[in-house]
Motif scaffolding. Sequence first.
Motif, PDB file in Angstrom:
ATOM      1  N   SER A  20       9.214   0.648 -54.606  1.00 40.60           N
ATOM      2  CA  SER A  20       7.901   0.051 -54.298  1.00 40.60           C
ATOM      3  C   SER A  20       7.092   0.850 -53.274  1.00 40.60           C
ATOM      4  N   ARG A  21       7.674   1.885 -52.677  1.00 37.52           N
ATOM      5  CA  ARG A  21       6.930   2.666 -51.680  1.00 37.52           C
ATOM      6  C   ARG A  21       5.677   3.291 -52.289  1.00 37.52           C
ATOM      7  N   ARG A  22       4.565   3.122 -51.615  1.00 36.91           N
ATOM      8  CA  ARG A  22       3.301   3.769 -51.976  1.00 36.91           C
ATOM      9  C   ARG A  22       2.596   4.153 -50.697  1.00 36.91           C
ATOM     10  N   SER A  23       1.743   5.146 -50.766  1.00 38.43           N
ATOM     11  CA  SER A  23       0.874   5.419 -49.623  1.00 38.43           C
ATOM     12  C   SER A  23      -0.122   4.279 -49.525  1.00 38.43           C
ATOM     13  N   VAL A  24      -0.189   3.663 -48.358  1.00 37.88           N
ATOM     14  CA  VAL A  24      -1.123   2.539 -48.160  1.00 37.88           C
ATOM     15  C   VAL A  24      -2.147   2.979 -47.115  1.00 37.88           C
ATOM     16  N   ARG A  25      -3.422   2.847 -47.472  1.00 36.98           N
ATOM     17  CA  ARG A  25      -4.480   3.354 -46.585  1.00 36.98           C
ATOM     18  C   ARG A  25      -5.388   2.264 -46.035  1.00 36.98           C
ATOM     19  N   GLU A  26      -5.131   1.019 -46.454  1.00 28.47           N
ATOM     20  CA  GLU A  26      -5.915  -0.103 -45.906  1.00 28.47           C
ATOM     21  C   GLU A  26      -4.970  -1.116 -45.298  1.00 28.47           C
TER      22      GLU A  26
ATOM     23  N   ARG B 127     -11.815  12.091 -39.590  1.00 30.80           N
ATOM     24  CA  ARG B 127     -12.329  10.720 -39.768  1.00 30.80           C
ATOM     25  C   ARG B 127     -11.660   9.993 -40.934  1.00 30.80           C
ATOM     26  N   GLN B 128     -10.404  10.270 -41.196  1.00 31.31           N
ATOM     27  CA  GLN B 128      -9.722   9.577 -42.288  1.00 31.31           C
ATOM     28  C   GLN B 128      -9.555   8.103 -41.904  1.00 31.31           C
ATOM     29  N   ALA B 129      -9.941   7.228 -42.837  1.00 31.94           N
ATOM     30  CA  ALA B 129      -9.977   5.788 -42.559  1.00 31.94           C
ATOM     31  C   ALA B 129      -8.627   5.212 -42.109  1.00 31.94           C
TER      32      ALA B 129
ATOM     33  N   THR C  77       1.826   2.412 -44.746  1.00 30.72           N
ATOM     34  CA  THR C  77       1.668   3.678 -44.011  1.00 30.72           C
ATOM     35  C   THR C  77       1.326   4.788 -44.997  1.00 30.72           C
ATOM     36  N   VAL C  78       0.925   5.926 -44.464  1.00 28.46           N
ATOM     37  CA  VAL C  78       0.645   7.111 -45.278  1.00 28.46           C
ATOM     38  C   VAL C  78       0.890   8.326 -44.387  1.00 28.46           C
ATOM     39  N   VAL C  79       1.372   9.411 -44.997  1.00 27.00           N
ATOM     40  CA  VAL C  79       1.510  10.633 -44.200  1.00 27.00           C
ATOM     41  C   VAL C  79       0.176  11.376 -44.236  1.00 27.00           C
ATOM     42  N   ILE C  80      -0.334  11.700 -43.075  1.00 31.21           N
ATOM     43  CA  ILE C  80      -1.568  12.496 -43.012  1.00 31.21           C
ATOM     44  C   ILE C  80      -1.191  13.907 -42.586  1.00 31.21           C
ATOM     45  N   GLY C  81      -1.528  14.868 -43.467  1.00 34.12           N
ATOM     46  CA  GLY C  81      -1.262  16.274 -43.145  1.00 34.12           C
ATOM     47  C   GLY C  81      -2.543  17.029 -42.842  1.00 34.12           C
ATOM     48  N   ALA C  82      -3.673  16.414 -43.210  1.00 35.54           N
ATOM     49  CA  ALA C  82      -4.970  17.085 -43.021  1.00 35.54           C
ATOM     50  C   ALA C  82      -5.562  16.695 -41.677  1.00 35.54           C
ATOM     51  N   PHE C  83      -5.399  17.560 -40.710  1.00 36.54           N
ATOM     52  CA  PHE C  83      -6.011  17.352 -39.385  1.00 36.54           C
ATOM     53  C   PHE C  83      -6.151  18.697 -38.702  1.00 36.54           C
TER      54      PHE C  83
ATOM     55  N   LEU D  55       2.846  17.803 -36.883  1.00 36.57           N
ATOM     56  CA  LEU D  55       3.067  18.114 -38.300  1.00 36.57           C
ATOM     57  C   LEU D  55       2.610  16.998 -39.238  1.00 36.57           C
ATOM     58  N   TYR D  56       2.809  15.777 -38.836  1.00 31.70           N
ATOM     59  CA  TYR D  56       2.369  14.630 -39.635  1.00 31.70           C
ATOM     60  C   TYR D  56       1.809  13.578 -38.693  1.00 31.70           C
ATOM     61  N   ILE D  57       0.806  12.855 -39.167  1.00 28.39           N
ATOM     62  CA  ILE D  57       0.331  11.666 -38.456  1.00 28.39           C
ATOM     63  C   ILE D  57       0.469  10.500 -39.425  1.00 28.39           C
TER      64      ILE D  57
HETATM   65  C1  LIG Z   1       2.241  17.138 -47.156  1.00 19.92           C
HETATM   66  C2  LIG Z   1       1.403  15.922 -47.478  1.00 19.92           C
HETATM   67  C3  LIG Z   1       0.167  15.781 -46.878  1.00 19.92           C
HETATM   68  C4  LIG Z   1      -0.604  14.647 -47.132  1.00 19.92           C
HETATM   69  N1  LIG Z   1      -1.786  14.491 -46.460  1.00 19.92           N
HETATM   70  C5  LIG Z   1      -2.515  13.363 -46.676  1.00 19.92           C
HETATM   71  C6  LIG Z   1      -3.729  13.173 -45.947  1.00 19.92           C
HETATM   72  O1  LIG Z   1      -4.138  13.978 -45.120  1.00 19.92           O
HETATM   73  N2  LIG Z   1      -4.401  12.022 -46.169  1.00 19.92           N
HETATM   74  C7  LIG Z   1      -3.981  11.074 -47.062  1.00 19.92           C
HETATM   75  O2  LIG Z   1      -4.660  10.055 -47.223  1.00 19.92           O
HETATM   76  N3  LIG Z   1      -2.831  11.239 -47.768  1.00 19.92           N
HETATM   77  C8  LIG Z   1      -2.086  12.349 -47.594  1.00 19.92           C
HETATM   78  N4  LIG Z   1      -0.891  12.514 -48.252  1.00 19.92           N
HETATM   79  C9  LIG Z   1      -0.391  11.435 -49.126  1.00 19.92           C
HETATM   80  C10 LIG Z   1      -0.568  11.780 -50.622  1.00 19.92           C
HETATM   81  O3  LIG Z   1      -1.938  11.743 -50.952  1.00 19.92           O
HETATM   82  C11 LIG Z   1       0.209  10.755 -51.453  1.00 19.92           C
HETATM   83  O4  LIG Z   1       1.590  10.862 -51.147  1.00 19.92           O
HETATM   84  C12 LIG Z   1       0.008  10.996 -52.945  1.00 19.92           C
HETATM   85  O5  LIG Z   1      -1.303  10.630 -53.324  1.00 19.92           O
HETATM   86  C13 LIG Z   1       0.998  10.211 -53.824  1.00 19.92           C
HETATM   87  O6  LIG Z   1       0.878   8.818 -53.543  1.00 19.92           O
HETATM   88  P1  LIG Z   1       2.143   7.936 -53.080  1.00 19.92           P
HETATM   89  O7  LIG Z   1       2.539   8.415 -51.726  1.00 19.92           O
HETATM   90  O8  LIG Z   1       1.631   6.521 -53.076  1.00 19.92           O
HETATM   91  O9  LIG Z   1       3.235   8.132 -54.064  1.00 19.92           O
HETATM   92  C14 LIG Z   1      -0.126  13.642 -48.031  1.00 19.92           C
HETATM   93  C15 LIG Z   1       1.136  13.804 -48.633  1.00 19.92           C
HETATM   94  C16 LIG Z   1       1.896  14.916 -48.351  1.00 19.92           C
HETATM   95  C17 LIG Z   1       3.280  15.028 -48.973  1.00 19.92           C
END
Ligand SMILES: Cc1cc2nc3c(=O)[nH]c(=O)nc-3n(C[C@H](O)[C@H](O)[C@H](O)COP(=O)(O)O)c2cc1C
Length: 241
Positions: free
Chosen positions: A65-71, A155-157, A209-215, A233-235
Amino acid sequence: MLVIYRSKLKGIIMPAGMVFLLILIPVFAACQAEQDYTFNSEGKVIELPEPRLESDYSVEQALSSRRSVREYSSEPLELSEVSQLLWAAQGITLPGKNFRTAPSAGATFPIYLYLIVSNVEDLDVGLYKYDPVSHSLEMLSDRDIRAEMSQTVLRQAPFRNGACSIVITADYERTTARYGERGIRYLHHEVGHVGQNIHLQAETLNLGTVVIGAFRDDGVKETLGLSDDIDPLYIMPVGKK
Ligand SMILES: Cc1cc2nc3c(=O)[nH]c(=O)nc-3n(C[C@H](O)[C@H](O)[C@H](O)COP(=O)(O)O)c2cc1C
């Protein structure tokens, strides 16, 4: 006579100088090791609640069930939830050797976690550093750095809306000193382990949660007051779903 006196004095001064240096070098090295942030330490330490080691939520469930959650909702996070996330990331699981929840190449443990608090029960807004050994947070600053950080994460939400953000940083030197260039690769593996641990633990707590690599690296370093040898490395912003 003068020559003999001089050489005797030299004989006293030189060893004394060496002893002084030998005392100074480790003290200097210790100061350097501690100096991975550079501003406004409040010195306030917050003991975190003990992490739970069991739950009804399986690893398989979390993985599927893990997904990147941004809200996130505007509800605050509980201190126990923050405690659990930090433990999942870097908690000590083999006391004595200080081995952790995530693997580390040659047990060099180059990862350091910072926490930017926005809306967490029992934690003031500010910047903290996690100490895995005592499972506690040290408050580094009560300055509100969220607006400044928001610029550096483009400015990522999710960063703006999270109740807190875990900043995963690393000291490359710890790993490259042992493995040379290959240590860089190892470190990038390690940050992935830590990020996934946080992701899976968040899932079991019904947190997003979500991993942010773009900063902007320099901006994050400056805002957090990281020393030159520590790189972000990650936020990972976290909030209730
Ligand atoms: C190295 C890396 C950098 C990422 N950087 C960002 C980011 O800066 N902003 C963001 O919203 N998501 C970021 N993500 C999350 C991906 O967009 C996300 O994992 C992908 O869309 C797949 O979705 P899921 O995690 O729900 O499976 C990053 C993921 C990885 C692995």
